[in-house]
Scaffold this active site. Structure first.
Site, PDB file in Angstrom:
ATOM      1  N   SER A   1       0.815  -1.199   0.000  1.00  0.00           N
ATOM      2  CA  SER A   1       0.000   0.000   0.000  1.00  0.00           C
ATOM      3  C   SER A   1       0.850   1.251   0.000  1.00  0.00           C
ATOM      4  O   SER A   1       2.051   1.214   0.259  1.00  0.00           O
ATOM      5  CB  SER A   1      -0.925   0.012   1.205  1.00  0.00           C
ATOM      6  OG  SER A   1      -0.208   0.426   2.347  1.00  0.00           O
ATOM      7  N   LYS A   2       0.204   2.338  -0.294  1.00  0.00           N
ATOM      8  CA  LYS A   2       0.888   3.616  -0.352  1.00  0.00           C
ATOM      9  C   LYS A   2       1.605   3.913   0.955  1.00  0.00           C
ATOM     10  O   LYS A   2       2.651   4.515   0.985  1.00  0.00           O
ATOM     11  CB  LYS A   2      -0.127   4.726  -0.616  1.00  0.00           C
ATOM     12  CG  LYS A   2      -0.691   4.689  -2.018  1.00  0.00           C
ATOM     13  CD  LYS A   2      -1.716   5.777  -2.208  1.00  0.00           C
ATOM     14  CE  LYS A   2      -2.248   5.779  -3.637  1.00  0.00           C
ATOM     15  NZ  LYS A   2      -3.227   6.831  -3.864  1.00  0.00           N
TER      16      LYS A   2
END
Length: 513
Positions: free
Chosen positions: A265-266
């Site tokens: 994920s970011k």
RNA sequence: GGCCCGUUCGUCUAUCGGUUAGGACAAAAGAUUUUCAUUCUUUAAAGAGGGGUUCGACUCCCCUACGGGCUACCA
């Protein structure tokens, strides 16, 4: 029915694009070009609350850096279906919502956040799935339960409302996924999704279907996280009467965290020790910097190559591909179904392969940049820089490492590898060095052969074996224990420098001993 | 919890019923390089478990386990 292949990459500008997204864009690009079709970019910014300034530019610049070029859309000159930003297409969606309502496939809902919340609590308490569906909608405030007049009154008084999709009850929705085969869902597990928000914007579900239809998209290639909402999209195509031009779906496996839990994920940012973004990203609100592949020294070709092989394989043992080769080799049926963990070692190897492929000339600018960054902004002879790159090239995996391995070409060592000094320095060395200096001074035609000859004769005179001294000589000239062929280094740095460094090491190390 | 998707060496993967289960990265060993890196050679390393179907299953079906995704007026 043969339609021109058209695919899209549709990110939302909520932050930097992470490499999973880059891969999705890449696969779309490869697929489009493989089939001589169009690849376009559409910005899905229907959630105004999540808008992040700069994110859109970041996404476009990242794709451009990697050579993933669109023929149409944001960042690539628009095209016949402009605008390509959903916020700018806002007025367009309303008529489609109305169409659905008139056909009985959607309805107005006036429930407040509190009412929805209490509905969910009530259902949860009785151990039932809390969703707005065929059963619960009969108990809520919407155009199915309210009288026609009441609905009209509320609309006219501009009361807040959303439009929900009226999901058919207990219906099996089956569709073919290009990667997974037949997938089926039952509508009794789904809910009446909001299609149109109270702020007048469509939700992703509506906008994506309407835009894909209008833009004549033939294949939707997106991440696996969209698989559960695909049946809703299928139902929407049906409700609109567009099923005959419904795009084919392909849901890509996710990129997983290397430690094995969850999708990348970011937020993973730099925590993992490797970039998860194509380029550096400076978060405008927190000021936090997340590092990118570009700044970490990766070559765009390497990033494209390694990403392509993460979830897809050509069916051959070929591993190194140019973008064009990938286009030729790509097919959706060789995309794997299971998630892939990012492998840092393999990524490094890929980059190393591409660094090797670069000519010495191409490396020079990277070296010049490093020199400037390290305060050495004086002009160096191009031939000298070129030779340096040539000698150091095979030692490095990243262009960034150029400087680490070539520092001593530009600056005399100020420290000497202790282990080597300890092991190889002895009483005989000062005399040897004096002879060596004498020998080198006498050279007319200074090059690596003549230095080596001077070196050999000094060794012979002092009765020392080459094996016992070469390593120390390297440390004297460079400070470090490893590197390119030593006499070539000596040739490159020149006679004066070589002599200076020997004298300097002699006095420094003699005093230490 | 519910629904959906998935599961071959540590990692990425090949195999589309019959193979000594192949390759690459990483690891280990050796050779070359009077260093390091490179290069070359070699080694170790896998079908989650249980049932079927079949003459024969990594491959097809079912169950279990595990992993992942989704479950918002987010995309």
């Amino acid at each position: 029915m043969d339609r021109r292949v058209r695919v899209r990459f549709a990110p939302s500008p909520t932050g930097p694009l992470h490499i999973g997204g880059v891969r999705t864009a890449l696969y779309n690009y490869l697929f489009a070009n493989k089939h001589g079709g169009d690849f376009l970019i559409r910005i899905e910014d229907t959630d105004q609350t999540r808008f992040v300034p700069g994110a859109e530019e970041y996404i476009i610049n990242s794709l451009k850096w990697l050579g993933i070029e669109a023929v149409e859309g944001i960042g690539f000159g628009d095209g016949p279906h402009a605008p390509y930003r959903q916020s700018e297409r806002k007025p367009l969606y309303k008529q489609y919502v109305l169409q659905l309502i008139e056909a009985g496939h959607a309805y107005y809902a006036f429930d407040t956040a509190e009412e929805l919340e209490s509905m969910r609590e009530r259902l949860k308490a009785s151990n039932v799935d809390a969703k707005y569906d065929a059963i619960t909608r009969g108990t809520m405030k919407n155009s199915l339960t309210l009288s026609e007049d009441e609905v009209k009154r509320r609309l006219e008084s501009e009361e807040a409302y959303v439009v929900r999709f009226k999901l058919p009850r207990k219906e099996e929705v089956k569709f073919h996924d290009e990667i997974r085969g037949w997938v089926s869902f039952n509508t009794n597990q789904m809910d009446d999704k909001v299609l149109f928000k109270s702020d007048g914007m469509p939700t992703y579900h509506l906008a994506n279907v309407v835009d894909d239809f209008l833009m004549q998209i033939t294949h939707v290639i997106r991440g696996e996280e969209w698989l559960p909402s695909a049946p809703l999209h299928v139902l929407l195509y049906r409700a609109f009467g567009w099923e005959n031009v419904m795009p084919a779906f392909a849901h890509l496996p996710l990129l997983l965290k290397p430690e094995g839990n969850g999708k990348l994920s970011k937020r993973d940012g730099d925590r993992l020790g490797f970039p998860v973004f194509p380029m550096n990203w400076n978060d405008p609100s927190s000021g936090e910097l997340s590092s990118g592949y570009r700044e970490a020294g990766y070559l765009p070709e390497a990033v494209v190559n390694l990403l392509a092989l993460l979830g897809w394989n050509p069916g051959t043992t070929q591993e190194l591909f140019t973008l064009e080769e990938l286009v030729q080799a790509f097919s959706l049926d060789r995309v794997s179904k299971s998630g892939a963990k990012f492998d840092q070692n393999k990524a490094k190897w890929f980059n190393q392969q591409y660094v090797r492929k670069m000519s010495d000339e191409m490396l020079v600018p990277y070296l010049e940049k490093a020199l400037a960054e390290n305060g050495l902004d004086k002009q160096f002879d191009q031939a000298f820089l070129l030779q340096t790159c040539k000698l150091v090239k095979e030692k490095i995996s990243f262009t960034k490492e150029l400087w680490d391995y070539s520092r001593y070409f530009f600056v005399a060592p100020d420290t000497y590898d202790e282990q080597v000094v300890k092991k190889r320095w002895n009483d005989k060395i000062p005399a040897l060095l004096s002879d060596l200096v004498y020998g080198i001074k006498a050279i007319d035609n200074y090059n690596h052969q003549s230095v080596e000859a001077a070196y050999q004769s000094a060794l012979e005179k002092n009765g020392i074996a080459g094996k016992d001294f070469l390593q120390l000589f390297r440390v004297i000239l460079t400070g470090v224990a490893g590197g390119p062929p030593l006499f070539e280094i000596a040739e490159l740095i020149g006679k004066d420098n070589t002599l200076q460094r020997i004298e300097q090491a002699k006095s420094t190390l003699q005093n230490q001993a």
